[in-house]
Design an enzyme around this catalytic site. Sequence first.
Site, PDB file in Angstrom:
ATOM      1  N   ASP A  15      10.786   1.027   1.621  1.00  0.00           N
ATOM      2  CA  ASP A  15      12.046   0.354   1.942  1.00  0.00           C
ATOM      3  C   ASP A  15      13.186   1.354   2.093  1.00  0.00           C
ATOM      4  OD1 ASP A  15      10.429  -1.772   1.455  1.00  0.00           O
ATOM      5  OD2 ASP A  15      11.458  -2.436  -0.361  1.00  0.00           O
ATOM      6  N   ILE A  26       0.828  -1.218   0.000  1.00  0.00           N
ATOM      7  CA  ILE A  26       0.000   0.000   0.000  1.00  0.00           C
ATOM      8  C   ILE A  26       0.858   1.261   0.000  1.00  0.00           C
ATOM      9  CG2 ILE A  26      -2.044  -1.074   1.049  1.00  0.00           C
ATOM     10  CD1 ILE A  26      -1.212   0.162   3.721  1.00  0.00           C
ATOM     11  N   SER A  77      18.470  -4.488  -1.309  1.00  0.00           N
ATOM     12  CA  SER A  77      18.741  -3.508  -2.367  1.00  0.00           C
ATOM     13  C   SER A  77      18.626  -2.081  -1.838  1.00  0.00           C
ATOM     14  CB  SER A  77      17.842  -3.732  -3.584  1.00  0.00           C
ATOM     15  OG  SER A  77      16.494  -3.621  -3.229  1.00  0.00           O
TER      16      SER A  77
END
Length: 373
Positions: free
Chosen positions: A159, A23, A115
Amino acid sequence: MNGKEYAYKVTAAGRVNIIGEHIDYCGGKVFPAALSLCNTVYVRPNGTNEIRLSWTTLNESVALDIRDLEQYRSLRYGNYQAGSALAWLQAGHKLVGCDMLQDCTVPFGSGLSSSAAIEVSTIAALAAVAGEKIDPVEIALLAQKAEHEFAGVNCGIMDQYASACGRKNHAMLLDCKTLACEYVPVEMGAYSFVIINCNKPHNLVESRYNERRAETDEALALLMPHTGITCLAELTAAQLEKHAHLLHGKVYDRVKHVVEECARVTAAEKAMKTGDMTKLGEILNASHASLRDLYEVTGAELDALAHAAQSHPACAGSRMTGGGFGGCTISVVRTDAVEDFEKYVCEKYAAATGYRASCYDAAVGDGITVEKL
Ligand code: GLA
């Protein structure tokens, strides 16, 4: 390795998402925490036009020409660093040639954002070595750009933001529309988080992730003219039902997940703030079911792992965390039973799938750290 040969030691974190899955790119609120698993970059200026990369875990070294970073888009090793350097440069910053030794403790492909940790720490290291100010939010946004352009994943901001701005012992209630962030202490009483990797070698993750994102973009375009929403996270359950006829089968399911997951984040925030771990566990279970049935990003292995966890008596709840299609689960488990829980889950999971799971010993850590050596 003698860190003293370098000028700075810079770290950025991996992350676990407690709840609020798929989301962030819909403008929702998410609830991740940075982890003590991190990527470390040792950096020093080298007086050339190259970024010379080496790794503690690889017998490779790669030189990137800072005057032509575009050429490294599909490099096997170093493309994330090249994309990060290019994003930094294109934002108008000073890019200097440097040696960078990279050391990553975030397991690759685990769904714990290795990453993002690599991109964020690389940009922070470039800032340090150029003598520029470290602005974690700007770095997160530049790292996201690198992920879009060099890794081909059309990801949200969760992230990179968690990796850059995390705070020890705190989860982050991040509003992905405004980037307002509230730090919430992780106080779980008799319970702890346990992170377990299903170790399924995953493939086509990027394209399946981008497909979900495209489905939500399509839904937003269809719903906007009728509802006045500016992002999917603003849609109410009542609006969804009223306009359900605009959305074909799968797209309706995706949007239903988004609407309900947004509500679960608010409920989870309350459970964490009041120390109600039984409730938090129930919300995690409901999130997993929705990601499995409505959003369809779990897969047999993550389902088996979550199912095994949920069946242990000391587990309040468990769900997949991160992008899905492989990677990890996060479980709320009574601290005094963690050892037994891990053994039980790994055995049950191996019996169901033939894969060996890995349990990680990770604490809630800081985002970017910079140490002058
Ligand atoms: C990946 C993306 C994030 C987010 C999660 C799902 O980790 O990088 O932006 O969309 O998946 O919540």
